[in-house]
Design an enzyme around this catalytic site. Sequence first.
Site, PDB file in Angstrom:
ATOM      1  N   HIS A 175      -5.420   7.333  -2.327  1.00 25.40           N
ATOM      2  CA  HIS A 175      -6.112   6.277  -1.581  1.00 25.40           C
ATOM      3  C   HIS A 175      -7.587   6.180  -2.674  1.00 25.40           C
ATOM      4  O   HIS A 175      -8.047   7.406  -3.158  1.00 25.40           O
ATOM      5  CB  HIS A 175      -6.839   6.927  -0.300  1.00 25.40           C
ATOM      6  CG  HIS A 175      -5.820   6.613   0.618  1.00 25.40           C
ATOM      7  ND1 HIS A 175      -5.619   7.534   1.564  1.00 25.40           N
ATOM      8  CD2 HIS A 175      -4.753   5.734   1.153  1.00 25.40           C
ATOM      9  CE1 HIS A 175      -4.457   7.169   2.191  1.00 25.40           C
ATOM     10  NE2 HIS A 175      -4.231   5.943   1.943  1.00 25.40           N
ATOM     11  N   HIS A 217       0.803  -1.016   0.133  1.00 24.97           N
ATOM     12  CA  HIS A 217      -0.030  -0.098   0.018  1.00 24.97           C
ATOM     13  C   HIS A 217       0.919   1.372   0.138  1.00 24.97           C
ATOM     14  O   HIS A 217       0.486   2.105  -0.796  1.00 24.97           O
ATOM     15  CB  HIS A 217      -0.925   0.054   1.207  1.00 24.97           C
ATOM     16  CG  HIS A 217      -1.684   1.281   1.642  1.00 24.97           C
ATOM     17  ND1 HIS A 217      -3.179   1.259   1.235  1.00 24.97           N
ATOM     18  CD2 HIS A 217      -1.484   2.557   1.832  1.00 24.97           C
ATOM     19  CE1 HIS A 217      -3.508   2.528   1.331  1.00 24.97           C
ATOM     20  NE2 HIS A 217      -2.429   3.221   1.987  1.00 24.97           N
ATOM     21  N   GLU A 218       1.855   1.487   0.828  1.00 22.17           N
ATOM     22  CA  GLU A 218       2.701   2.393   0.976  1.00 22.17           C
ATOM     23  C   GLU A 218       3.467   2.507  -0.219  1.00 22.17           C
ATOM     24  O   GLU A 218       3.672   3.847  -0.795  1.00 22.17           O
ATOM     25  CB  GLU A 218       3.795   2.354   2.281  1.00 22.17           C
ATOM     26  CG  GLU A 218       2.770   2.339   3.516  1.00 22.17           C
ATOM     27  CD  GLU A 218       2.055   3.401   3.564  1.00 22.17           C
ATOM     28  OE1 GLU A 218       2.103   4.622   3.150  1.00 22.17           O
ATOM     29  OE2 GLU A 218       0.765   3.393   4.523  1.00 22.17           O
ATOM     30  N   HIS A 263       1.739   4.213  -2.995  1.00 23.16           N
ATOM     31  CA  HIS A 263       1.650   5.814  -2.829  1.00 23.16           C
ATOM     32  C   HIS A 263       2.988   6.356  -3.592  1.00 23.16           C
ATOM     33  O   HIS A 263       2.918   7.085  -4.156  1.00 23.16           O
ATOM     34  CB  HIS A 263       1.770   6.134  -1.432  1.00 23.16           C
ATOM     35  CG  HIS A 263       0.335   6.235  -0.770  1.00 23.16           C
ATOM     36  ND1 HIS A 263      -0.892   6.354  -1.209  1.00 23.16           N
ATOM     37  CD2 HIS A 263       0.027   5.802   0.589  1.00 23.16           C
ATOM     38  CE1 HIS A 263      -1.658   6.344  -0.512  1.00 23.16           C
ATOM     39  NE2 HIS A 263      -1.505   5.805   0.520  1.00 23.16           N
ATOM     40  N   TYR A 306      -9.448   2.285   2.109  1.00 18.81           N
ATOM     41  CA  TYR A 306      -9.656   2.082   3.468  1.00 18.81           C
ATOM     42  C   TYR A 306     -10.828   0.951   4.036  1.00 18.81           C
ATOM     43  O   TYR A 306     -11.597   1.021   3.397  1.00 18.81           O
ATOM     44  CB  TYR A 306      -9.751   3.507   4.472  1.00 18.81           C
ATOM     45  CG  TYR A 306      -8.501   3.985   4.581  1.00 18.81           C
ATOM     46  CD1 TYR A 306      -7.099   3.341   4.187  1.00 18.81           C
ATOM     47  CD2 TYR A 306      -8.265   5.132   5.447  1.00 18.81           C
ATOM     48  CE1 TYR A 306      -5.899   4.142   4.474  1.00 18.81           C
ATOM     49  CE2 TYR A 306      -7.134   5.768   5.635  1.00 18.81           C
ATOM     50  CZ  TYR A 306      -5.921   5.120   5.193  1.00 18.81           C
ATOM     51  OH  TYR A 306      -4.831   5.973   5.414  1.00 18.81           O
TER      52      TYR A 306
END
Length: 166
Positions: free
Chosen positions: A62, A52-53, A56, A113
Site C-alpha cells: 500500500h 488493486h489486489e 499486490h 487507501y
Amino acid sequence: MAGFHLLSPYFLVSLKELYSKQRECSSDIGRRKNRQEVDLAQFCLDRGTILHELNHVVGFEHEHVRPDRDQYIEVIWDNFTSEEFKKEMYIVKDRKRWSVFNESYDLYSLMHYGPYAYGNGKITIRARDSYFQNIIGQGKGFSAKDIRKIRKMYNCLPDRPQDVIY
Ligand SMILES: [Zn+2]
C-alpha cells in the site's frame, strides 16, 4: 490499463494463479506459494479493486505505508474502528525492504487507501494538501506512477534497448 503489459509472462502467471475464497478483498504481497490466493468477495468485483489486489500479487504494498507518508498524509489514529488496520498503519515499511522505484509519494495511487478507510464514517487519513483529500483512495485504476513502478519492477521500460526498433 494503458501502457500495462497485459501479455507480460508475469501477469499471465498471476492470473493463472487467481483463486477466490470469496471472503474479503485481499492478497499476499508478491508470490508466496505455488498458488497465489486472491480473495475477491462479491463486493470486491469492480475493476479498481481487482487491479488493486492483482498489484499486490505482482509485488506492491500500500502506498500509505511508505516511510515518507507522514509528509503527505496525517493519520488520525483515534478514528479507526479496526485494530487490524491501525496496526498496519503503525508499521511504516522499511525503505530497504520495499522499493519505491525512485518515484515520489503518490496520492493518486490505486494502492492508496481513502480518507474514510476503517473509520466508520470518520476521517482516518487526511491529505496534508487538501486538494488531494478527495483524490486519495480513487479506486478506479492505475496512476501514472503505479504503471511506471510495475514497468521498473519487471524491467519492461519502453526505452530498454531490446524494445528499440532499429
Ligand atoms: Zn490492498
